[in-house]
Write a protein that holds these residues in place. Sequence first.
Motif, PDB file in Angstrom:
ATOM      1  N   UNK A  29     -23.969  -2.361 -10.798  1.00 50.65           N
ATOM      2  CA  UNK A  29     -24.368  -2.445  -9.240  1.00 50.65           C
ATOM      3  C   UNK A  29     -24.183  -3.218  -7.936  1.00 50.65           C
ATOM      4  N   UNK A  30     -25.609  -4.215  -8.649  1.00 50.84           N
ATOM      5  CA  UNK A  30     -26.368  -5.573  -7.588  1.00 50.84           C
ATOM      6  C   UNK A  30     -24.804  -6.849  -7.766  1.00 50.84           C
ATOM      7  N   UNK A  31     -23.833  -6.481  -8.253  1.00 53.08           N
ATOM      8  CA  UNK A  31     -22.795  -7.078  -8.071  1.00 53.08           C
ATOM      9  C   UNK A  31     -21.591  -6.728  -7.640  1.00 53.08           C
ATOM     10  N   UNK A  32     -21.226  -5.255  -7.144  1.00 60.24           N
ATOM     11  CA  UNK A  32     -20.195  -5.039  -6.241  1.00 60.24           C
ATOM     12  C   UNK A  32     -19.501  -5.216  -5.264  1.00 60.24           C
ATOM     13  N   UNK A  33     -20.928  -5.855  -4.666  1.00 57.76           N
ATOM     14  CA  UNK A  33     -19.590  -6.420  -3.383  1.00 57.76           C
ATOM     15  C   UNK A  33     -19.547  -8.121  -3.390  1.00 57.76           C
ATOM     16  N   UNK A  34     -19.965  -8.586  -4.717  1.00 59.64           N
ATOM     17  CA  UNK A  34     -19.292  -9.698  -4.105  1.00 59.64           C
ATOM     18  C   UNK A  34     -17.898 -10.128  -4.809  1.00 59.64           C
ATOM     19  N   UNK A  35     -17.564 -10.033  -3.931  1.00 56.64           N
ATOM     20  CA  UNK A  35     -15.898 -10.431  -4.090  1.00 56.64           C
ATOM     21  C   UNK A  35     -15.548 -11.864  -3.804  1.00 56.64           C
ATOM     22  N   UNK A  36     -14.180 -11.710  -4.638  1.00 57.02           N
ATOM     23  CA  UNK A  36     -13.409 -13.152  -4.021  1.00 57.02           C
ATOM     24  C   UNK A  36     -12.901 -13.649  -3.132  1.00 57.02           C
ATOM     25  N   UNK A  37     -12.848 -14.839  -2.064  1.00 59.23           N
ATOM     26  CA  UNK A  37     -12.628 -15.300  -1.170  1.00 59.23           C
ATOM     27  C   UNK A  37     -11.638 -15.426  -1.474  1.00 59.23           C
ATOM     28  N   UNK A  38     -11.030 -16.288   0.149  1.00 60.06           N
ATOM     29  CA  UNK A  38      -9.003 -15.653   0.545  1.00 60.06           C
ATOM     30  C   UNK A  38      -8.602 -17.688  -0.533  1.00 60.06           C
ATOM     31  N   UNK A  41      -8.609 -15.925  -4.378  1.00 65.82           N
ATOM     32  CA  UNK A  41      -7.891 -15.091  -4.165  1.00 65.82           C
ATOM     33  C   UNK A  41      -6.256 -16.040  -4.220  1.00 65.82           C
ATOM     34  N   UNK A  42      -6.378 -17.010  -2.856  1.00 65.56           N
ATOM     35  CA  UNK A  42      -4.994 -18.286  -3.167  1.00 65.56           C
ATOM     36  C   UNK A  42      -5.231 -18.637  -4.756  1.00 65.56           C
ATOM     37  N   UNK A  43      -5.973 -19.086  -5.490  1.00 64.09           N
ATOM     38  CA  UNK A  43      -5.645 -20.281  -6.576  1.00 64.09           C
ATOM     39  C   UNK A  43      -4.988 -19.032  -7.405  1.00 64.09           C
ATOM     40  N   UNK A  44      -5.717 -17.570  -7.456  1.00 63.03           N
ATOM     41  CA  UNK A  44      -4.913 -16.914  -8.522  1.00 63.03           C
ATOM     42  C   UNK A  44      -3.380 -16.637  -8.173  1.00 63.03           C
ATOM     43  N   UNK A  45      -3.034 -16.636  -6.838  1.00 62.35           N
ATOM     44  CA  UNK A  45      -1.689 -16.201  -7.077  1.00 62.35           C
ATOM     45  C   UNK A  45      -1.393 -17.276  -7.410  1.00 62.35           C
ATOM     46  N   UNK A 121      -5.971  -5.390  -5.903  1.00 61.40           N
ATOM     47  CA  UNK A 121      -4.754  -5.607  -7.000  1.00 61.40           C
ATOM     48  C   UNK A 121      -3.903  -6.714  -6.397  1.00 61.40           C
ATOM     49  N   UNK A 122      -4.170  -7.076  -5.619  1.00 61.80           N
ATOM     50  CA  UNK A 122      -3.756  -9.118  -4.865  1.00 61.80           C
ATOM     51  C   UNK A 122      -3.767  -9.948  -6.370  1.00 61.80           C
ATOM     52  N   UNK A 123      -5.227  -9.839  -6.122  1.00 64.56           N
ATOM     53  CA  UNK A 123      -5.783 -10.535  -7.010  1.00 64.56           C
ATOM     54  C   UNK A 123      -4.520 -11.013  -8.580  1.00 64.56           C
ATOM     55  N   UNK A 124      -4.214 -10.029  -8.894  1.00 69.39           N
ATOM     56  CA  UNK A 124      -3.247  -9.682  -9.806  1.00 69.39           C
ATOM     57  C   UNK A 124      -1.837  -9.804 -10.153  1.00 69.39           C
ATOM     58  N   UNK A 125      -1.452 -10.605  -8.974  1.00 65.36           N
ATOM     59  CA  UNK A 125       0.021 -10.448  -8.006  1.00 65.36           C
ATOM     60  C   UNK A 125       0.484 -11.354  -9.315  1.00 65.36           C
ATOM     61  N   UNK A 126       0.337 -12.782  -9.419  1.00 63.78           N
ATOM     62  CA  UNK A 126       1.255 -13.194 -10.078  1.00 63.78           C
ATOM     63  C   UNK A 126       1.198 -12.981 -11.568  1.00 63.78           C
ATOM     64  N   UNK A 127       0.422 -11.913 -11.915  1.00 65.98           N
ATOM     65  CA  UNK A 127       0.775 -11.060 -13.197  1.00 65.98           C
ATOM     66  C   UNK A 127       2.275 -11.152 -13.310  1.00 65.98           C
TER      67      UNK A 127
END
Length: 244
Positions: A29-38, A41-45, A121-127
């Motif tokens: 719960x404490x982490x739930x607003x910790x999202x990936x930066x642009x 996300x680019x690095x994952x994609x 979902x955009x983080x998993x695009x390269x799957x």
Amino acid sequence: HSLRNIDELCASIVRSHRETSQYRLEELQALRWKVFSREEIQAYQSKTVDEMWQHCAVRLTDAVQYVVEFAKHVPGFRMLSQNDQIALLKTGSMEVVLVRMCRFFNTVNNTVFFDGKFAGTEVFKSLACNDLIAAVFDFAHGMCALKLTEQQLALFSALVLLNADRPSLEDRGRVQRVQRSVELGLTHILHRDNQDSLMHKLHQRMAVLRSLCSLHMEKLRWFSQRYPLAAHSLFPPLYKELFA
Ligand SMILES: CCS(=O)(=O)c1ccc(CC(=O)Nc2nc(-c3ccccc3)c(C(=O)c3ccccc3CC(C)C)s2)cc1
């Protein structure tokens, strides 16, 4: 089954669920607003398909290992033969990981806790399997909508695992007896929480789970044919043991 036995069964399943969840609910719960930066996300994609699959397979294997630990502490599971334990885990462990996702899914911004932050979902695009990811996210939404307590989630996870309909079981009758005791436990917990109507919804969720897992297996087969080297050498041994 005296009521005392059922209470003891529920208590031990809830305890093993708590001890085999890598994160406590409060931590997630404490982490739930910790999202990936642009940039993140680019690095994952920009990862290649095999790099991203390997990355996910490592995370999934980690989550599956905790489910194996959970199973070992469910009363009755350890009494089954080794072959039947593997047969139940081969199909059930992925389903329990998916059921547990309701703990680490944020329905407000449609993100899942992955790699230390919450990912859309955009983080998993390269799957290259957006249909699987969309189906996994949809399923997580459906599980969150039931608003299960940790105790209800623990009993439901044990029920998903102890499924006597699994293929190639040696002693189906024995698995049926353990499954029935867990079903009694879940019914008992839901009755105590005045939520008997949840049982029907949980059985509907189990039907969706089976189709989601066969989609996952289909993607895994596609991936291992497309990238034989990667699948063969990279997937952690447990993943191959359980899913290959
Ligand atoms: C479960 C115990 S916990 O303490 O709550 C906990 C402990 C640890 C974590 C962190 C974590 O492992 N998150 C993962 N997220 C995903 C994921 C990935 C794509 C979409 C949706 C979630 C993982 C997967 O690899 C996964 C899971 C389900 C289906 C399919 C996959 C991967 C496939 C696409 C190869 S692992 C989260 C929560």
